[in-house]
Design a protein around this motif. Structure first.
Motif: not given
Lengths: 168, 428
Positions: B293, B295, B326, B328, B360-362, B368, B370, B378, B380, B382
């Motif tokens: 994943a 992000y 993903v 965001t 979002g996915a954070c 989200s 994700l 992942c 990311s 974030s």
């Protein structure tokens, strides 16, 4: 404003998620503070809850209360609900300290406290004057007093009631 | 001895001639920005309380909390915020509802609430972000209630550290990489103190970069971060400002407990995590690790320049079939701008899923698509690497800048964007 109890000592960098593990985030997010209190210091000192007597004090090292603020309230409320009278330390994360004071809960840096108490000593400290006695060793020391403004919040029980009294 | 920016703002806000580190003060706040989950609403209703000035409170719908085990869920919390605002006389336009929404410390910057020389309070942890606008930006967290009764907040005037910047980031490096550098270098020195930036390098930082740097305050361990007011800030803020403002600058002889210098041209892409954000390493150390994943988003990296950085990588390429990418955007304004400039097109053409603006996915509690499952990794942009933060406790989060995330999403493993094979000929 006197805090008196047995002191349990922990090291530097005691973070919010060391006090209550992030594994119990759901308890914190549900405001289950008794639930949080049952897991106090679980990964740091598994024996802690057995030796704890309400009124005891935690003495930490430098940088108490590190970590993401999402977990602060769980840590603070767990200490409060477990009956710990106060957390003292060499230095503290300002946001963690602020969150505690707002809850009317004394978390305060007293530089030098680590040399002054040993694990399990009985400590007595007057927050207004900074006068401290180690009742086990018989030593006395004067620390920086807690400012009046902060003592007012602690005396009011929490920052909301203190604020309401100011606008009343 | 002269004053820091922090001391000048707090003196002004508390009506004192000057203040020094360690003083306890009551500082008047300019406004409060709230995320979309607030426990104070219950308290205010239960006790029949009124906020000090309804025009100075804003709500930003950003997290969209979902799980039913939390006190706050978007489905109940959003209507509750709307009705609370009505009860209190908070103007309708102060609710940054769907269509105008975004993260609660980005909205006040875009909409001219966070102004130089003021004390700006946010309910969210990462509220220091607003310090990019030369204000003292502090998170109130769960301590909002007393502040909005009186409109002021108690504070112990903090010590400050000074960081002088020279140079400019190389291409492919952004504010997030510099935050990781500071986490690795400053940790203990920054604890509980305010970081004040100065030096010629500040002028080379866009507003997006400053916001990303100020966003990292909590992870660095600082109380907050303040940037000076220069032409980049003033050009950005003047057309947006909701009222007149007066910037502050540090005196040449201001007292700092530590002083550091950084040449921004020496900053390289870094990664942080897994599990602990303090685990900061050069990108090379994690190169080749498979990812499931990816992000791009959150308050540290959902800005237009981050989206553009990802789009530059993704243009003419495809996300790897085993990776979910993903994206965001941080706010509705950023979303619109990314749409207008074709950035969104590049992202979706490459196979990215672009969601509604917000956090979002954070955090796995947010709305989200994700979520990480057991055994997944992942990459990311974030803010947190904590185990379980984005889903399963058996998954892993590694943080990096948007270019590294986008390149890794294409490769299916962590890769230096510079080493990504060129886009296929047919697509050029």
């Amino acid at each position: 404003m006197i805090v008196q109890g047995r002191a349990w000592k922990y090291g530097d960098n005691l973070g919010a998620t060391d006090i209550v593990s992030a594994d119990y985030d759901k308890l914190g997010m549900s405001h289950d503070w008794d639930g949080c209190a049952k897991h106090l210091l679980e990964n740091v000192d598994p024996e802690f809850l057995q030796k704890l007597v309400p009124g005891d004090i935690i003495v930490a090292g430098s940088r108490l209360g590190t970590g993401h603020a999402h977990y602060y309230t769980s840590a603070i409320m767990a200490c409060k609900y477990a009956g710990i009278a106060a957390l003292f330390c060499e230095s503290v994360n300002a946001l963690f300290q602020r969150a505690a004071i707002d809850q009317g809960y004394p978390i305060w840096p007293l530089p030098g406290i680590g040399d002054f108490v040993n694990d399990g000593d009985r400590l007595r400290i007057d927050l207004a004057s900074g006068e401290a006695q180690n009742e086990t060793t018989g030593e006395s020391r004067r620390f920086q007093p807690v400012p009046q403004l902060v003592r007012d919040i602690l005396a009011a029980g929490n920052a909301l009631d203190w604020a309401l009294a100011r606008v009343a | 001895m002269g004053s820091t920016m922090t001391a000048k703002i707090l003196a002004r806000a508390s009506g004192a001639e000057d203040v020094s580190a360690g003083d306890a003060v009551l500082a008047k706040i300019s406004f409060l920005t709230c995320l979309d989950g607030q426990t104070f609403i219950d308290t205010f209703r239960d006790r029949g309380l009124k906020v000090w000035d309804p025009k100075k409170i804003i709500f930003c719908f950003d997290h969209m909390f979902q799980p039913d085990w939390m006190k706050v869920q978007a489905v109940t919390e959003h209507p509750k915020i709307r009705s609370f605002a009505k009860e209190q006389g908070i103007p309708e336009e102060n609710i940054y509802d769907l269509g105008r929404n975004g993260i609660s410390h980005q909205i006040p910057v875009e909409h001219g609430w966070a102004l130089p020389g003021t004390v700006c309070i946010g309910a969210d942890t990462q509220s220091s972000t607003m310090g990019a606008t030369n204000c003292l930006a502090l998170p109130a967290l769960f301590g909002v209630d007393p502040i909005i009764i009186t409109g002021d907040m108690w504070m112990i005037v903090p010590e400050c550290i000074r960081i002088t910047l020279t140079g400019a980031f190389p291409r492919g490096v952004n504010g997030k990489d510099f935050v990781y550098r500071l986490i690795a270098d400053l940790g203990e020195v920054a604890q509980g103190r305010v970081i004040e930036f100065d030096g010629p390098g500040v002028l080379n930082l866009s507003m997006d970069m400053r916001l990303a740097i100020a966003n990292g305050s909590v992870q660095i361990g600082a109380l907050t971060i303040i940037f000076p007011a220069d032409e980049v800030l003033l050009d950005y803020i003047q057309p947006r400002a909701r009222e007149a403002f007066a910037p502050v600058e540090a005196d040449p002889d201001a007292e700092y407990v530590a002083h550091f210098e950084y040449d921004l041209s020496c900053i390289r892409p870094l990664v942080a995590g897994p599990d602990q954000i303090e685990l900061v390493r050069p990108l090379d150390d994690v190169m080749g690790l498979a990812v499931d994943a990816a992000y791009v988003g959150s308050c540290s990296s959902g800005r237009l320049s981050d989206l553009a950085l990802a789009a530059d990588i993704l243009r003419g390429r495809q996300v790897h079939p085993t990776v979910r990418l993903v994206v965001t955007p941080i706010s509705a304004e950023t979303y619109c701008e990314a749409s207008r400039t074709g950035i969104l097109q590049d992202l979706v053409d490459a196979g990215a899923t672009v969601t509604q603006p917000g956090c979002g996915a954070c955090y796995s509690g947010n709305l989200s698509p994700l979520k990480l499952s057991d055994g997944e990794r992942c990459i990311s942009t974030s803010v947190e690497t904590l185990r379980g933060r984005m889903g399963s406790k058996e998954s892993e989060i590694i943080l990096a800048n948007a270019a590294v995330v986008a390149a890794s999403a294409v490769a299916g493993r962590i890769i230096d964007p510079a080493r990504l094979p060129a886009p296929e000929e047919a697509l050029i």
